[in-house]
Design a protein around this motif. Sequence first.
Motif, PDB file in Angstrom:
ATOM      1  N   LEU A   1       0.856  -0.996  -0.168  1.00 36.38           N
ATOM      2  CA  LEU A   1      -0.071   0.108   0.047  1.00 36.38           C
ATOM      3  C   LEU A   1       0.917   1.340   0.097  1.00 36.38           C
ATOM      4  N   THR A   2       0.710   2.163  -0.892  1.00 36.33           N
ATOM      5  CA  THR A   2       1.314   3.551  -1.029  1.00 36.33           C
ATOM      6  C   THR A   2       0.109   4.637  -1.049  1.00 36.33           C
ATOM      7  N   ALA A   3       0.571   5.511  -0.572  1.00 36.00           N
ATOM      8  CA  ALA A   3      -0.407   6.814  -0.495  1.00 36.00           C
ATOM      9  C   ALA A   3       0.301   8.126   0.170  1.00 36.00           C
ATOM     10  N   ALA A   4      -0.026   9.119  -0.584  1.00 39.70           N
ATOM     11  CA  ALA A   4       0.449  10.428  -0.203  1.00 39.70           C
ATOM     12  C   ALA A   4      -0.395  11.052   0.868  1.00 39.70           C
ATOM     13  N   VAL A   5       0.010  10.714   2.289  1.00 35.50           N
ATOM     14  CA  VAL A   5      -0.720  11.173   3.321  1.00 35.50           C
ATOM     15  C   VAL A   5       0.070  11.918   4.377  1.00 35.50           C
ATOM     16  N   PRO A   6      -0.055  13.332   4.372  1.00 40.68           N
ATOM     17  CA  PRO A   6       0.927  13.827   5.263  1.00 40.68           C
ATOM     18  C   PRO A   6       0.443  14.230   6.580  1.00 40.68           C
ATOM     19  N   ARG A   7      -0.867  13.854   6.947  1.00 37.46           N
ATOM     20  CA  ARG A   7      -1.343  13.782   8.446  1.00 37.46           C
ATOM     21  C   ARG A   7      -2.304  12.824   8.585  1.00 37.46           C
ATOM     22  N   ARG A  21      -2.242  14.884  13.045  1.00 40.61           N
ATOM     23  CA  ARG A  21      -0.637  15.066  13.554  1.00 40.61           C
ATOM     24  C   ARG A  21      -0.082  14.484  11.984  1.00 40.61           C
ATOM     25  N   PRO A  22       1.157  14.833  12.052  1.00 39.70           N
ATOM     26  CA  PRO A  22       1.873  13.988  11.130  1.00 39.70           C
ATOM     27  C   PRO A  22       2.047  12.587  11.417  1.00 39.70           C
ATOM     28  N   PRO A  23       2.014  11.615  10.469  1.00 40.44           N
ATOM     29  CA  PRO A  23       1.937  10.200  10.944  1.00 40.44           C
ATOM     30  C   PRO A  23       3.615   9.867  11.427  1.00 40.44           C
ATOM     31  N   GLU A  24       3.698   9.041  12.306  1.00 44.60           N
ATOM     32  CA  GLU A  24       5.019   8.567  13.130  1.00 44.60           C
ATOM     33  C   GLU A  24       5.361   7.477  11.801  1.00 44.60           C
ATOM     34  N   ALA A  28       3.363   5.718   8.342  1.00 40.76           N
ATOM     35  CA  ALA A  28       3.569   6.610   6.942  1.00 40.76           C
ATOM     36  C   ALA A  28       3.510   5.472   6.116  1.00 40.76           C
ATOM     37  N   LEU A  29       2.710   6.054   4.840  1.00 37.71           N
ATOM     38  CA  LEU A  29       2.457   5.201   3.775  1.00 37.71           C
ATOM     39  C   LEU A  29       2.991   5.918   2.486  1.00 37.71           C
ATOM     40  N   ASP A  30       3.922   7.104   2.646  1.00 34.32           N
ATOM     41  CA  ASP A  30       4.618   7.476   1.433  1.00 34.32           C
ATOM     42  C   ASP A  30       5.429   6.545   0.662  1.00 34.32           C
ATOM     43  N   ALA A  31       6.000   5.390   1.507  1.00 32.69           N
ATOM     44  CA  ALA A  31       6.557   4.430   0.717  1.00 32.69           C
ATOM     45  C   ALA A  31       5.914   3.067   0.727  1.00 32.69           C
ATOM     46  N   ALA A  32       6.094   2.192  -0.139  1.00 33.24           N
ATOM     47  CA  ALA A  32       5.141   0.871  -0.221  1.00 33.24           C
ATOM     48  C   ALA A  32       5.213   0.263   1.081  1.00 33.24           C
ATOM     49  N   ARG A  33       4.263  -0.115   1.686  1.00 35.89           N
ATOM     50  CA  ARG A  33       4.209  -0.869   2.774  1.00 35.89           C
ATOM     51  C   ARG A  33       3.312  -2.146   2.720  1.00 35.89           C
ATOM     52  N   ALA A  34       3.725  -3.229   3.382  1.00 36.21           N
ATOM     53  CA  ALA A  34       3.109  -4.421   3.117  1.00 36.21           C
ATOM     54  C   ALA A  34       1.949  -4.433   4.384  1.00 36.21           C
ATOM     55  N   HIS A  42      -7.428   4.387  10.935  1.00 34.00           N
ATOM     56  CA  HIS A  42      -6.982   5.645  10.791  1.00 34.00           C
ATOM     57  C   HIS A  42      -7.768   6.392   9.631  1.00 34.00           C
ATOM     58  N   CYS A  43      -7.972   7.813   9.843  1.00 36.41           N
ATOM     59  CA  CYS A  43      -8.073   8.546   8.651  1.00 36.41           C
ATOM     60  C   CYS A  43      -6.794   9.250   8.450  1.00 36.41           C
ATOM     61  N   PHE A  44      -6.810   9.565   7.142  1.00 36.64           N
ATOM     62  CA  PHE A  44      -5.549  10.550   6.831  1.00 36.64           C
ATOM     63  C   PHE A  44      -5.997  11.479   6.079  1.00 36.64           C
ATOM     64  N   ASP A  45      -5.144  12.584   5.990  1.00 32.09           N
ATOM     65  CA  ASP A  45      -5.411  13.579   4.937  1.00 32.09           C
ATOM     66  C   ASP A  45      -4.510  13.223   3.655  1.00 32.09           C
ATOM     67  N   ALA A  46      -5.140  13.064   2.575  1.00 33.26           N
ATOM     68  CA  ALA A  46      -4.852  12.600   1.246  1.00 33.26           C
ATOM     69  C   ALA A  46      -4.496  13.643   0.359  1.00 33.26           C
ATOM     70  N   GLU A  47      -3.538  14.031  -0.176  1.00 28.82           N
ATOM     71  CA  GLU A  47      -3.184  15.060  -0.950  1.00 28.82           C
ATOM     72  C   GLU A  47      -3.653  14.672  -2.196  1.00 28.82           C
ATOM     73  N   ALA A  48      -3.303  13.086  -2.840  1.00 20.97           N
ATOM     74  CA  ALA A  48      -3.897  12.865  -4.052  1.00 20.97           C
ATOM     75  C   ALA A  48      -5.045  12.100  -4.062  1.00 20.97           C
TER      76      ALA A  48
END
Length: 128
Positions: A1-7, A21-24, A28-34, A42-48
């Motif tokens: 899973l990858t997503a641009a989620v700054p908060r 708050r910023p993710p710890e 974080a999901l800005d790089a691919a995570r299994a 959680h809910c994230f702000d999603a730039e894209a």
Amino acid sequence: LTAAVPRIWPSGESGLVDPSRPPEAEEALDAARAVDTLALDHCFDAEAAGATLHWPGHGRTLRLTGDGVLRFLIVYTPAGADFFCVEPVSHAPDALNSPLPEARTGLRMLAPDETLEAWIRVEARSAP
């Protein structure tokens, strides 16, 4: 899973969201995570307004995108489960009860007969 989620809007003990708050690092999901290594609800702000799901062993990618109305992303990856959920949404959870301004929570109050439209695109691809 990858997503641009700054908060992140982390779920609290009551199930409602704490202030964003910023993710710890482990969130974080800005790089691919299994997905099976995550335990998120959680809910994230999603730039894209979306996310990319990769199935490297199967050579497939699924891209979810939403329009500007859907600027939040719900990610639910229960530990040890054989399922998960990734969903673009229009507002942070419990936005109706939040003391934060509507512009921050995404809440939109509609008048009688007023509508709000949004779209989600699901794009499946085979990896090269």
